[in-house]
Design a protein around this motif. Structure first.
Motif, PDB file in Angstrom:
ATOM      1  N   GLU A 531       0.827  -1.205   0.000  1.00  0.00           N
ATOM      2  CA  GLU A 531       0.000   0.000   0.000  1.00  0.00           C
ATOM      3  C   GLU A 531       0.860   1.253   0.000  1.00  0.00           C
ATOM      4  OE1 GLU A 531      -2.608   2.294   3.360  1.00  0.00           O
ATOM      5  OE2 GLU A 531      -3.104   0.173   3.025  1.00  0.00           O
ATOM      6  N   ILE A 532       1.937   1.263   0.797  1.00  0.00           N
ATOM      7  CA  ILE A 532       2.816   2.435   0.875  1.00  0.00           C
ATOM      8  C   ILE A 532       3.637   2.564  -0.403  1.00  0.00           C
ATOM      9  CG2 ILE A 532       4.663   3.509   2.211  1.00  0.00           C
ATOM     10  CD1 ILE A 532       3.628   2.013   4.645  1.00  0.00           C
ATOM     11  N   ILE A 533       4.093   1.445  -0.934  1.00  0.00           N
ATOM     12  CA  ILE A 533       4.854   1.487  -2.188  1.00  0.00           C
ATOM     13  C   ILE A 533       3.996   2.073  -3.306  1.00  0.00           C
ATOM     14  CG2 ILE A 533       6.015   0.073  -3.914  1.00  0.00           C
ATOM     15  CD1 ILE A 533       6.809  -1.858  -1.712  1.00  0.00           C
ATOM     16  N   TYR A 534       2.739   1.602  -3.411  1.00  0.00           N
ATOM     17  CA  TYR A 534       1.841   2.112  -4.456  1.00  0.00           C
ATOM     18  C   TYR A 534       1.565   3.599  -4.256  1.00  0.00           C
ATOM     19  CZ  TYR A 534      -2.288   2.537  -7.429  1.00  0.00           C
ATOM     20  OH  TYR A 534      -3.183   2.934  -8.387  1.00  0.00           O
ATOM     21  N   GLU A 535       1.369   4.022  -3.046  1.00  0.00           N
ATOM     22  CA  GLU A 535       1.085   5.431  -2.775  1.00  0.00           C
ATOM     23  C   GLU A 535       2.253   6.315  -3.195  1.00  0.00           C
ATOM     24  OE1 GLU A 535       0.565   8.349   1.110  1.00  0.00           O
ATOM     25  OE2 GLU A 535      -0.027   6.233   1.263  1.00  0.00           O
ATOM     26  N   VAL A 536       3.482   5.897  -2.865  1.00  0.00           N
ATOM     27  CA  VAL A 536       4.654   6.697  -3.224  1.00  0.00           C
ATOM     28  C   VAL A 536       4.840   6.728  -4.742  1.00  0.00           C
ATOM     29  CG1 VAL A 536       7.159   6.831  -3.019  1.00  0.00           C
ATOM     30  CG2 VAL A 536       5.784   6.342  -1.005  1.00  0.00           C
ATOM     31  N   GLU A 537       4.678   5.581  -5.406  1.00  0.00           N
ATOM     32  CA  GLU A 537       4.827   5.554  -6.861  1.00  0.00           C
ATOM     33  C   GLU A 537       3.761   6.425  -7.532  1.00  0.00           C
ATOM     34  OE1 GLU A 537       7.149   4.236  -8.528  1.00  0.00           O
ATOM     35  OE2 GLU A 537       8.178   2.937  -7.091  1.00  0.00           O
ATOM     36  N   TYR A 538       2.533   6.368  -7.052  1.00  0.00           N
ATOM     37  CA  TYR A 538       1.446   7.180  -7.607  1.00  0.00           C
ATOM     38  C   TYR A 538       1.738   8.669  -7.429  1.00  0.00           C
ATOM     39  CZ  TYR A 538      -3.387   8.502  -8.721  1.00  0.00           C
ATOM     40  OH  TYR A 538      -4.508   9.047  -9.294  1.00  0.00           O
ATOM     41  N   ALA A 539       2.230   9.040  -6.245  1.00  0.00           N
ATOM     42  CA  ALA A 539       2.542  10.449  -5.987  1.00  0.00           C
ATOM     43  C   ALA A 539       3.698  10.931  -6.864  1.00  0.00           C
ATOM     44  CB  ALA A 539       2.869  10.643  -4.509  1.00  0.00           C
ATOM     45  N   ARG A 675      -6.539   6.593 -15.230  1.00  0.00           N
ATOM     46  CA  ARG A 675      -7.323   5.372 -15.060  1.00  0.00           C
ATOM     47  C   ARG A 675      -6.906   4.563 -13.824  1.00  0.00           C
ATOM     48  NH1 ARG A 675      -6.812   5.065 -20.866  1.00  0.00           N
ATOM     49  NH2 ARG A 675      -4.969   3.744 -20.583  1.00  0.00           N
ATOM     50  N   LYS A 676      -5.744   4.875 -13.254  1.00  0.00           N
ATOM     51  CA  LYS A 676      -5.287   4.132 -12.084  1.00  0.00           C
ATOM     52  C   LYS A 676      -6.166   4.429 -10.880  1.00  0.00           C
ATOM     53  CE  LYS A 676      -0.354   3.632 -13.166  1.00  0.00           C
ATOM     54  NZ  LYS A 676       1.034   3.953 -12.707  1.00  0.00           N
ATOM     55  N   ALA A 677      -6.250   3.440  -9.989  1.00  0.00           N
ATOM     56  CA  ALA A 677      -7.009   3.630  -8.754  1.00  0.00           C
ATOM     57  C   ALA A 677      -6.249   4.554  -7.815  1.00  0.00           C
ATOM     58  CB  ALA A 677      -7.248   2.276  -8.078  1.00  0.00           C
ATOM     59  N   ALA A 678      -6.954   5.493  -7.262  1.00  0.00           N
ATOM     60  CA  ALA A 678      -6.319   6.416  -6.323  1.00  0.00           C
ATOM     61  C   ALA A 678      -5.946   5.670  -5.039  1.00  0.00           C
ATOM     62  CB  ALA A 678      -7.260   7.571  -6.015  1.00  0.00           C
ATOM     63  N   PRO A 679      -4.765   5.947  -4.480  1.00  0.00           N
ATOM     64  CA  PRO A 679      -4.366   5.258  -3.242  1.00  0.00           C
ATOM     65  C   PRO A 679      -5.267   5.643  -2.075  1.00  0.00           C
ATOM     66  CG  PRO A 679      -2.814   7.004  -3.769  1.00  0.00           C
ATOM     67  CD  PRO A 679      -3.732   6.901  -4.938  1.00  0.00           C
ATOM     68  N   VAL A 680      -5.557   4.654  -1.276  1.00  0.00           N
ATOM     69  CA  VAL A 680      -6.397   4.858  -0.101  1.00  0.00           C
ATOM     70  C   VAL A 680      -5.618   4.373   1.118  1.00  0.00           C
ATOM     71  CG1 VAL A 680      -8.563   4.288   1.041  1.00  0.00           C
ATOM     72  CG2 VAL A 680      -8.494   4.560  -1.456  1.00  0.00           C
ATOM     73  N   ARG A 681      -5.496   5.221   2.114  1.00  0.00           N
ATOM     74  CA  ARG A 681      -4.785   4.862   3.332  1.00  0.00           C
ATOM     75  C   ARG A 681      -5.724   4.092   4.256  1.00  0.00           C
ATOM     76  NH1 ARG A 681      -1.588  10.547   4.680  1.00  0.00           N
ATOM     77  NH2 ARG A 681      -0.311  10.560   2.774  1.00  0.00           N
ATOM     78  N   THR A 682      -5.288   2.884   4.598  1.00  0.00           N
ATOM     79  CA  THR A 682      -6.070   2.063   5.514  1.00  0.00           C
ATOM     80  C   THR A 682      -5.439   2.097   6.896  1.00  0.00           C
ATOM     81  OG1 THR A 682      -4.803   0.073   4.931  1.00  0.00           O
ATOM     82  CG2 THR A 682      -6.776   0.562   3.629  1.00  0.00           C
ATOM     83  N   GLY A 709      16.497   8.606  -1.809  1.00  0.00           N
ATOM     84  CA  GLY A 709      15.606   8.389  -2.927  1.00  0.00           C
ATOM     85  C   GLY A 709      14.230   7.918  -2.485  1.00  0.00           C
ATOM     86  N   LYS A 710      13.753   6.857  -3.124  1.00  0.00           N
ATOM     87  CA  LYS A 710      12.431   6.340  -2.808  1.00  0.00           C
ATOM     88  C   LYS A 710      12.335   5.830  -1.376  1.00  0.00           C
ATOM     89  CE  LYS A 710      10.909   5.012  -7.446  1.00  0.00           C
ATOM     90  NZ  LYS A 710      10.456   3.898  -8.310  1.00  0.00           N
ATOM     91  N   GLU A 711      13.441   5.255  -0.863  1.00  0.00           N
ATOM     92  CA  GLU A 711      13.394   4.727   0.502  1.00  0.00           C
ATOM     93  C   GLU A 711      13.106   5.837   1.507  1.00  0.00           C
ATOM     94  OE1 GLU A 711      16.970   2.581   1.241  1.00  0.00           O
ATOM     95  OE2 GLU A 711      16.286   0.781   0.199  1.00  0.00           O
ATOM     96  N   SER A 712      13.658   7.009   1.294  1.00  0.00           N
ATOM     97  CA  SER A 712      13.351   8.129   2.189  1.00  0.00           C
ATOM     98  C   SER A 712      11.884   8.549   2.059  1.00  0.00           C
ATOM     99  CB  SER A 712      14.274   9.315   1.879  1.00  0.00           C
ATOM    100  OG  SER A 712      14.059   9.786   0.564  1.00  0.00           O
ATOM    101  N   ARG A 713      11.327   8.448   0.826  1.00  0.00           N
ATOM    102  CA  ARG A 713       9.904   8.747   0.659  1.00  0.00           C
ATOM    103  C   ARG A 713       9.040   7.714   1.383  1.00  0.00           C
ATOM    104  NH1 ARG A 713       8.896  12.383  -3.753  1.00  0.00           N
ATOM    105  NH2 ARG A 713       6.684  12.048  -3.230  1.00  0.00           N
ATOM    106  N   TYR A 714       9.487   6.463   1.381  1.00  0.00           N
ATOM    107  CA  TYR A 714       8.744   5.431   2.102  1.00  0.00           C
ATOM    108  C   TYR A 714       8.710   5.729   3.604  1.00  0.00           C
ATOM    109  CZ  TYR A 714       9.278   2.676  -2.182  1.00  0.00           C
ATOM    110  OH  TYR A 714       9.237   2.227  -3.476  1.00  0.00           O
ATOM    111  N   LEU A 715       9.861   6.121   4.153  1.00  0.00           N
ATOM    112  CA  LEU A 715       9.912   6.441   5.579  1.00  0.00           C
ATOM    113  C   LEU A 715       9.018   7.635   5.909  1.00  0.00           C
ATOM    114  CD1 LEU A 715      13.748   6.002   6.200  1.00  0.00           C
ATOM    115  CD2 LEU A 715      11.947   4.424   6.837  1.00  0.00           C
ATOM    116  N   SER A 716       9.030   8.646   5.045  1.00  0.00           N
ATOM    117  CA  SER A 716       8.165   9.817   5.280  1.00  0.00           C
ATOM    118  C   SER A 716       6.686   9.440   5.189  1.00  0.00           C
ATOM    119  CB  SER A 716       8.497  10.910   4.265  1.00  0.00           C
ATOM    120  OG  SER A 716       9.845  11.319   4.391  1.00  0.00           O
ATOM    121  N   ALA A 717       6.350   8.535   4.255  1.00  0.00           N
ATOM    122  CA  ALA A 717       4.952   8.104   4.131  1.00  0.00           C
ATOM    123  C   ALA A 717       4.497   7.365   5.385  1.00  0.00           C
ATOM    124  CB  ALA A 717       4.792   7.225   2.897  1.00  0.00           C
TER     125      ALA A 717
END
Length: 790
Positions: A531-539, A675-682, A709-717
């Motif tokens: 879920e977090i990976i998809y959210e960061v990639e979408y953003a 067309r992609k599904a918007a990320p939803v935080r659960t 890079g992306k790993e820092s975005r994952y931690l922030s998410a």
């Protein structure tokens, strides 16, 4: 963690002293033990190493060759002249020809007459490693030569003249009262005393110049072939070099080595005349000479891997010196051979997983380690008080405040700042080096302890007897170890009641001291759920599209000052638009922007049917007018730089096609993103099984502190989720405050999630309560994965 090669009675067979005299040449003074095992082979090969000065080998080669010939000749003569096979090496042996073979004149099967020549190197080896191979023995030493002026004693500062002078025997002569009262007579006496002192000094200097010019304490080693280098290095650095320096110090102060050597040689000459047994003579020498006694202590202590404490009785007083080979007190991995020397050592990774950034930080060591004394506190205090020194008082204070449950940082606080942090570290290092203590993580009742996988069960019976004497009313040692082995749990749960807590902590310290238990630590890595990976990639994709839209708008709206230029060269606007489309990530924002761009390009479309992608070559073009190329497309060429209208039309057509293609590609990407599904935080991303997350695997961040890079975005998410959870937490204000604290602590804690920093150390490092730390870790446990080991 492998242990280095250590000396033992098998690979360290003896030690000997050789001196060189300017008048009589070298002499083999003394060796210990009395009977050094003979070498299996008597082929001689020499090898010498003296630092960087290897150019001197050519000058020394003839000397070594002549010694080899002399050695082989004398050895052959001794073998054929007497029946050495039946010799007990204690009595004197008389050959058929009437010659006498003295037992102490053969060492390791070689005559000492030959050894003393071989083991007397040239001055080029002064204070350098000298190594000779008597296959399979190795003679290793650190020769010490007299200074160039021929005098051992260093010049002292000129002292004020006193009323008394000393004779050779050390007795004092005091001036008479009459001489003190008469000025002239006193002056004449002073002149006479000055001349007498000068003559005495000249005689002493001449005597020293005419006697010993070198001494060499040689160590006989018998290592395995693959252990030669390691054993020689460890012996040279920790033992050989330091002992020879201690002897040099005593020789410079009071001519110690020469006087003791004369004493030993006189006893050996007398024993040769009286045909005394070697065992009786050696007992007399060891009782008479402190130099010989120190050689005995060196061999017996070093061969048993113990500390050698030397006591050298010089004319100026007792000189004490201690040497040892430091050995590790812990291992991080199970040894391949459990029966080897590594069995029984405490097993831990606490000393191996120190981060590179923190290994030079004193505060990190102060907060993460405590000192566990290996002997009774009263005994250590008595030893310190028996050796008065300027630091004795502070060291006794350190021992009394040092507990295995207190870190070095806490010891300094407990002493009311009497001990500075630097003193605590210095004294701790001193006790660890001299094997009086070991460094361990502070013991705590909430931590888990298990039986050491590396413990030596062969010593269990002896340890059980000592355990019973130390703790007579508590469970037996085998039963207690079995209880620890059932299932890991906090140590306090093994204690019957809180009143027994103090005794059980003493039991734990006893077990740690003997290497019977080790701490089971917890290590963590950050886990990033799909879920977090998809959210960061979408953003990230949305940010790229937004950036491309902004860049397109800037390129499409020229400033008023550029209107004339645009009208004059209509191809320039298309060129700028194409460059914008192919720059950066190359995204246009939305479909409507792509259609607008197509219409704007259509207004600039020239009336040409050319479909070529390259400008028309013209013979009228000047040699300097060349078209540059881009990274992925041909770079645009301004219309003003083209020579003919036909070339300008062709360039506009080419840029138009590039812009159209870029617009279509980026429009397709924009549509795909829409067309992609918007990320939803659960509430719990670890159990989110939405369809758009299928095929995305969780990701492990190996070192959160070094994430980029992306790993820092994952931690922030993850941190944002914790903050949202705190903002949306219903209920009492205390719960809101707790969730907010969890969110604030996440950036502080993630630096410990690297698989090397034990979570049990966070409370010590951050100076927090252990209970609060574990509650915070539990609240964020969904975002890291844990492993446990020692």
């Amino acid at each position: 963690m492998a242990l280095s090669v250590l000396p033992s009675p098998d690979n360290f067979v003896g030690v000997a002293l050789v001196i060189n005299r300017s008048r009589d040449g070298p002499r083999f003074v003394f060796h210990y033990p009395p009977h050094v095992a003979a070498a299996a082979a008597q082929s001689l090969g020499s090898q010498a190493d003296h630092g960087d000065d290897m150019d001197d080998d050519d000058d020394l080669a003839p000397r070594r060759n002549s010694r080899m010939a002399s050695f082989e000749g004398s050895s052959s003569h001794a073998e054929h002249g007497a029946d050495l096979g039946n010799w007990n090496h204690d009595d004197h042996l008389v050959t058929d020809s009437g010659s006498q073979i003295v037992p102490w004149e053969r060492v390791a099967g070689f005559p000492t007459k030959d050894l003393e020549n071989i083991l007397t190197p040239a001055r080029a080896y002064h204070k350098r490693l000298f190594q000779v191979s008597l296959d399979p023995l190795y003679c290793v030493s650190y020769p010490i030569y007299v200074p160039e002026n021929g005098v051992w004693r260093k010049k002292k500062r000129e002292q004020q003249r006193t009323s008394g002078v000393k004779d050779d025997d050390g007795s004092a002569q005091v001036e008479t009262d009459g001489a003190a009262k008469s000025g002239d007579k006193g002056a004449s006496d002073a002149d006479r005393l000055d001349r007498r002192d000068a003559a005495k000094g000249a005689e002493e200097a001449e005597d020293k110049k005419s006697n010993m010019t070198m001494f060499n304490l040689v160590f006989f080693l018998h290592p395995n072939k693959h252990e030669v280098r390691d054993l020689v290095d460890v012996m040279f650095v920790h033992i050989i070099k330091k002992i020879n320096k201690a002897y040099k110090y005593c020789q410079q102060r009071s001519d110690f080595v020469w006087k003791e050597s004369k004493k030993i040689l006189a006893l050996k000459d007398k024993g040769r005349e009286d045909k005394r047994k070697m065992s009786l003579l050696w007992d007399e020498i060891l009782a008479t000479s402190s130099l010989a006694a120190s050689m005995q202590d060196i061999y017996e202590a070093v061969s048993q891997n113990k500390i050698a404490a030397l006591q050298l009785e010089t004319a100026e007083g007792m000189v004490t010196h201690s040497v040892q080979i430091p050995v590790p007190f812990h291992v991080s991995d199970l040894p391949p051979d459990p029966e080897g020397d590594q069995s029984g050592l405490w097993m831990t990774t606490a000393n191996s997983f120190i981060p590179d950034d923190d290994i030079e930080e004193p505060e990190y060591l102060d907060k993460n380690f405590a000192l566990l004394l290996l002997a009774d506190e009263k005994k250590i205090v008595a030893e310190l008080q028996g050796d008065p020194d300027g630091a004795t008082v502070s060291m006794v204070e350190f021992v009394r405040h040092c507990k295995p449950t207190l870190s070095f940082h806490q010891v300094g606080q407990q002493s009311s700042n009497v001990l500075t942090p630097a003193q605590v570290r210095k004294y701790a290092e001193h006790f660890i080096y001299w094997r009086r203590a070991i460094a361990i993580p502070p013991l705590h009742a909430r931590d888990m302890y298990i039986v050491n996988p590396n413990c030596d069960m062969r010593k269990l019976q002896q340890a059980s007897a000592r355990w019973a004497r130390q703790f007579p009313l508590l469970p037996a040692l085998p039963n207690f170890l079995a209880e620890l082995s059932v299932a890991p749990r906090p140590y306090k749960l093994h204690c019957p009641s809180k009143a027994h807590r103090h005794v059980y902590m003493q039991m734990l310290a006893w077990l740690m001291r003997g290497g019977w238990v080790t701490q089971l630590c917890t290590f963590a890595y950050v886990v990033v759920w799909p879920e977090i990976i998809y959210e960061v990639e979408y953003a990230l994709e949305a940010e790229e599209l937004t950036s491309a839209k902004r860049a397109q708008g800037v390129a499409r709206e020229p400033s008023p000052s550029d209107t004339d230029t645009t009208l004059a060269s209509p191809g320039s606007s298309i060129s700028a638009l194409a460059d914008t489309a192919t720059a950066g990530f190359g995204f246009l924002s939305l479909l409507d922007d792509a259609s607008n761009m197509s219409s704007s390009v259509a207004t600039l479309r020239p009336n040409t049917s050319s479909d070529r992608d390259t400008p028309i070559a013209s013979p009228l073009r000047r040699p300097g007018d060349s078209l540059s190329r881009g990274t992925s497309h041909d770079s645009s060429v301004s219309a003003a730089s083209l020579s003919t209208p036909a070339e300008q039309a062709a360039e506009k057509a080419r840029l138009e096609r590039i812009a159209d293609k870029a617009a279509r590609d980026l429009a397709e990407r924009a549509m795909a993103h829409a067309r992609k599904a918007a990320p939803v935080r659960t509430a719990h991303p670890s159990v989110n099984s939405a369809r758009h997350l299928v095929g995305i695997s969780p990701r492990i961040i190996l070192d959160a502190k070094k994430a980029t890079g992306k790993e820092s975005r994952y931690l922030s998410a993850i941190g944002q989720r914790l903050r949202d959870r705190a903002a949306a937490a219903p209920g009492a204000a205390s719960k809101d405050a707790w969730e907010g604290r969890v969110a604030e602590t996440w950036p502080l804690f993630w630096k410990y999630f690297n698989g090397r920093s034990a979570l049990e150390r966070i409370a010590l490092q951050e100076e927090m309560k252990r209970k609060d730390v574990w509650n915070l870790l539990t609240a964020m446990s969904e975002f890291f994965i844990c492993v446990r080991h020692w």
